[in-house]
Scaffold this motif. Structure first.
Motif, short mmCIF file in Angstrom:
data_model
loop_
_atom_site.label_atom_id
_atom_site.label_comp_id
_atom_site.label_asym_id
_atom_site.label_seq_id
_atom_site.Cartn_x
_atom_site.Cartn_y
_atom_site.Cartn_z
N ASP A 41 69.62 68.25 62.82
CA ASP A 41 70.87 69.01 62.69
C ASP A 41 72.10 68.11 62.64
O ASP A 41 73.20 68.60 62.35
CB ASP A 41 71.01 69.97 63.88
N LEU A 42 71.93 66.81 62.93
CA LEU A 42 73.06 65.90 62.99
C LEU A 42 72.84 64.71 62.06
O LEU A 42 71.73 64.23 61.92
CB LEU A 42 73.25 65.39 64.43
N VAL A 43 73.92 64.26 61.46
CA VAL A 43 73.88 63.07 60.61
C VAL A 43 73.85 61.83 61.50
O VAL A 43 74.63 61.71 62.44
CB VAL A 43 75.12 63.03 59.69
N ALA A 44 72.94 60.91 61.22
CA ALA A 44 72.90 59.64 61.96
C ALA A 44 74.02 58.75 61.44
O ALA A 44 74.08 58.44 60.25
CB ALA A 44 71.55 58.97 61.77
N LEU A 45 74.92 58.35 62.34
CA LEU A 45 76.07 57.56 61.91
C LEU A 45 76.46 56.57 63.00
O LEU A 45 76.77 56.96 64.12
CB LEU A 45 77.26 58.47 61.60
N SER A 50 81.24 49.96 59.41
CA SER A 50 82.30 50.50 58.55
C SER A 50 81.78 50.97 57.20
O SER A 50 82.29 51.94 56.63
CB SER A 50 83.40 49.46 58.36
N LYS A 51 80.74 50.29 56.68
CA LYS A 51 80.16 50.73 55.40
C LYS A 51 79.49 52.09 55.56
O LYS A 51 79.64 52.97 54.68
CB LYS A 51 79.13 49.69 54.93
N ALA A 52 78.77 52.28 56.66
CA ALA A 52 78.12 53.58 56.90
C ALA A 52 79.16 54.68 57.06
O ALA A 52 78.99 55.80 56.57
CB ALA A 52 77.23 53.49 58.14
N VAL A 53 80.26 54.38 57.74
CA VAL A 53 81.33 55.36 57.91
C VAL A 53 81.95 55.71 56.56
O VAL A 53 82.18 56.88 56.24
CB VAL A 53 82.40 54.83 58.88
N SER A 94 89.01 51.64 62.76
CA SER A 94 88.38 51.61 61.45
C SER A 94 88.23 53.02 60.89
O SER A 94 88.51 53.28 59.71
CB SER A 94 87.01 50.92 61.54
N LEU A 95 87.78 53.95 61.73
CA LEU A 95 87.62 55.34 61.30
C LEU A 95 88.95 55.93 60.89
O LEU A 95 89.05 56.62 59.86
CB LEU A 95 87.00 56.15 62.44
#
Length: 296
Positions: A41-45, A50-53, A94-95
């Motif tokens: 139910d949740l995205v792995a992050l 920073s690239k994944a974000v 960064s976010l």
């Protein structure tokens, strides 16, 4: 067309309630992210990647990101300062930059511990003076997200609510203290304002509703429960609700903390209440719901 919303830290105490409440609004398309507790139910992050974000923001195209992910336990922050600063400040910075670049508005969850507790109640423009590393890290996080004027911060006090286990919150954790029957002295010095994550989720839902109608949010906001109590007084409230004996507990008027704590950081929440944003349930009603699953 529904507005896309991303909730970070959606496996945590606050994030779960925020995600669940916002998903009930048909005007919103809400996704939650997590790291170690990501599931179907949740995205792995990983917010430190920073690239994944960047990829996640490109994929999800959120109009709003509610940043619940944080290291929120003061003693754990002090034990691992570099890791805590990385999440609470550097990953947040960064976010925030990436949200600004994509046009998303970031709502940063902060804390009453940015204040030293010497002159309550605190307005949103009062000068912070955190006493411990946790408070300093969250204040630094506020400052990095507010530089652009595009994002806003919501300061909150002691949180509790629907928990996966009693100790997930220091509030519901008092149930185990009561059930253990072991003599214990509890802090009767620091004045806290326990606040339900369900109510915070409702407040955020009301804020987003107003934002969809054109209300502009920026800067700093406060939200807090209205009931002042020490940890000892809170334990007595829980004992009364649960029908448990509390005679093994005693008040400690000079507690020793591993990390310094402010005495009273009551938050003035009038900036939100002046917009007509309101909670509805009493502390006793909220506590009863939170501890009910652990009383069977």
């Amino acid at each position: 067309m529904p507005m896309n919303v991303l909730v970070t830290g959606a496996s945590g105490l606050l994030g779960r309630s925020v995600l669940g409440r916002l998903q009930r609004d048909p005007r919103l398309r809400v996704t939650g992210s997590a790291l170690s507790r990501a599931n179907n139910d949740l995205v792995a992050l990983d917010l430190n990647d920073s690239k994944a974000v960047s990829d996640a923001l490109d994929s999800l195209q959120p109009g709003v990101v509610i940043h619940c992910a944080a290291e929120r336990w003061p003693d754990r922050c002090a034990e691992a300062p570099e890791r805590s600063w990385q999440l609470n400040v550097q990953a947040t910075e960064s976010l925030a930059r990436q949200c600004e670049a994509t046009g998303a508005r970031l709502i940063y969850i902060s804390t009453d511990y940015v204040f030293d507790g010497s002159a309550p109640p605190y307005a949103v423009d009062d000068t912070p003076n955190p006493l411990n590393f946790y408070g300093r890290s969250k204040l630094a996080g506020e400052r990095v997200i507010l530089r652009s004027g595009h994002h806003w911060a919501l300061r909150l006090p002691l949180l509790f609510g629907p928990a996966q286990y009693p100790g997930e919150s220091g509030v519901t954790g008092l149930l185990e203290t009561l059930q253990s029957r072991a003599p214990q002295a509890l802090d009767h010095w620091a004045i806290r304002f326990p606040t339900s994550v369900e109510e915070v989720a409702e407040i955020l839902a009301q804020a987003l509703s107003r934002a969809l109608e054109g209300e502009q949010f920026s800067g700093i906001y406060h939200w807090s429960g209205d009931s002042a109590c020490t940890r000892y007084e809170l334990a007595l409230k829980i004992a009364e609700i649960a029908g448990l004996d509390s005679s093994h507990l005693s008040p400690d008027t000079a507690p020793q903390f591993e990390q310094p704590r402010p005495q009273n950081c009551q938050l003035d929440k009038s900036r939100l209440t002046n917009l007509g944003i309101r909670g509805k349930d009493s502390l006793e009603q909220q506590l009863e719901r939170a501890i009910a699953p652990f009383l069977a």
